[in-house]
Design an enzyme around this catalytic site. Structure first.
Site, PDB file in Angstrom:
ATOM      1  CG  PHE A  22      -2.167   0.731   1.125  1.00 49.62           C
ATOM      2  CD1 PHE A  22      -3.357   0.046   0.945  1.00 49.62           C
ATOM      3  CD2 PHE A  22      -2.201   2.113   1.188  1.00 49.62           C
ATOM      4  CE1 PHE A  22      -4.561   0.725   0.827  1.00 49.62           C
ATOM      5  CE2 PHE A  22      -3.400   2.798   1.071  1.00 49.62           C
ATOM      6  CZ  PHE A  22      -4.587   2.099   0.895  1.00 49.62           C
ATOM      7  CD  GLU A  58      -3.087  -6.657   5.814  1.00 48.30           C
ATOM      8  OE1 GLU A  58      -2.577  -5.621   5.331  1.00 48.30           O
ATOM      9  OE2 GLU A  58      -4.299  -6.749   6.097  1.00 48.30           O
ATOM     10  CG  HIS A  88      -9.122   2.835   7.139  1.00 48.98           C
ATOM     11  ND1 HIS A  88      -9.695   1.633   7.475  1.00 48.98           N
ATOM     12  CD2 HIS A  88      -8.072   2.526   6.333  1.00 48.98           C
ATOM     13  CE1 HIS A  88      -9.031   0.647   6.889  1.00 48.98           C
ATOM     14  NE2 HIS A  88      -8.038   1.168   6.200  1.00 48.98           N
ATOM     15  NE  ARG A 127       8.502  13.171   8.399  1.00 53.04           N
ATOM     16  CZ  ARG A 127       8.160  14.392   7.967  1.00 53.04           C
ATOM     17  NH1 ARG A 127       7.784  14.572   6.705  1.00 53.04           N
ATOM     18  NH2 ARG A 127       8.195  15.434   8.775  1.00 53.04           N
TER      19      ARG A 127
HETATM   20  N1  INI Z   1      -2.514   0.522   4.477  1.00 53.10           N
HETATM   21  C1  INI Z   1      -1.351   1.205   4.459  1.00 53.10           C
HETATM   22  O1  INI Z   1      -0.280   0.592   4.525  1.00 53.10           O
HETATM   23  N2  INI Z   1      -1.363   2.562   4.356  1.00 53.10           N
HETATM   24  C2  INI Z   1      -2.528   3.263   4.287  1.00 53.10           C
HETATM   25  O2  INI Z   1      -2.461   4.528   4.179  1.00 53.10           O
HETATM   26  C3  INI Z   1      -3.751   2.568   4.316  1.00 53.10           C
HETATM   27  N3  INI Z   1      -4.995   3.289   4.214  1.00 53.10           N
HETATM   28  O3  INI Z   1      -4.976   4.523   4.212  1.00 53.10           O
HETATM   29  O4  INI Z   1      -6.053   2.704   4.150  1.00 53.10           O
HETATM   30  C4  INI Z   1      -3.720   1.156   4.417  1.00 53.10           C
HETATM   31  N4  INI Z   1      -4.860   0.420   4.442  1.00 53.10           N
HETATM   32  C5  INI Z   1      -4.869  -0.985   4.187  1.00 53.10           C
HETATM   33  C6  INI Z   1      -4.632  -1.820   5.440  1.00 53.10           C
HETATM   34  O5  INI Z   1      -3.289  -1.708   5.878  1.00 53.10           O
HETATM   35  C7  INI Z   1      -4.899  -3.306   5.177  1.00 53.10           C
HETATM   36  O6  INI Z   1      -4.028  -3.785   4.190  1.00 53.10           O
HETATM   37  C8  INI Z   1      -6.334  -3.580   4.713  1.00 53.10           C
HETATM   38  O7  INI Z   1      -7.262  -3.019   5.626  1.00 53.10           O
HETATM   39  C9  INI Z   1      -6.585  -5.116   4.630  1.00 53.10           C
HETATM   40  O8  INI Z   1      -6.475  -5.731   5.907  1.00 53.10           O
END
Ligand code: INI
Length: 161
Positions: A22, A58, A88, A127
């Protein structure tokens, strides 16, 4: 007063990196920073293993599985959580920070925390190799330092008097 003197030499260390997909652009740069730092410090590239996970949420589960193998001296966690318009962000940040802390507490394996928690993409890019350096590189050093420090804490600093 005596302090432990800790080397930042990564020679001979076995290290695992967990990196979130992500915000891939940012996380890719964090990974690059970490890998470059480890190589600069003498790590063998074949002894650095990278596990990609879907998102920061995760990271703790993969970090725990890696720590439990007993193969790694430390785990390096890399990710980028960027604030959106909903709560979230807070849940993902809480999940990853609490989770990583619990992995360290339960396994004793150091987990360096290289998860950016930013208000916007600009802050994150700054960063991840921009104006504020590269957090991936910083936490690679933190991982090496903790491995070296923990290995010495059983003995008094400066050797036995
Ligand atoms: N995961 C991230 O690593 N960064 C984010 O900014 C983010 N946002 O904003 O939603 C994010 N969401 C996904 C989350 O980490 C999980 O992978 C997902 O909810 C599945 O479990």
């Amino acid at each position: 007063m005596k302090s432990w003197e800790v080397s930042l030499d990564a020679t001979g260390l076995n290290l695992a990196i967990v990196v979130a997909r992500f915000n891939h652009l940012i996380c890719g740069q964090l990974l690059e920073g970490a890998l470059e730092e480890l190589e600069r410090r003498g790590a063998n590239p074949d002894a650095v293993h990278v596990a990609w996970v879907p998102g920061a949420f995760e990271i703790p589960q993969a970090a725990r599985a890696l720590a439990n193998t007993g193969r790694y001296d430390a785990v390096i966690a890399l990710g980028a959580v960027i604030r959106g318009g909903t709560p979230h962000f807070d849940y993902v940040c809480e999940g990853v920070t609490d989770g990583v802390r619990e992995v360290m507490r339960d396994t004793g394996v150091p987990v360096a925390f290289g998860v950016l928690t930013c208000d916007d993409v600009e802050q994150a890019l700054a960063r991840a190799g921009g104006a504020h350096g590269n957090k991936g590189s910083d936490v690679a050093l933190a991982a090496i330092e903790m491995v070296r420090l923990l290995a010495q804490l059983g003995d008094p600093p400066g050797g036995r008097a």
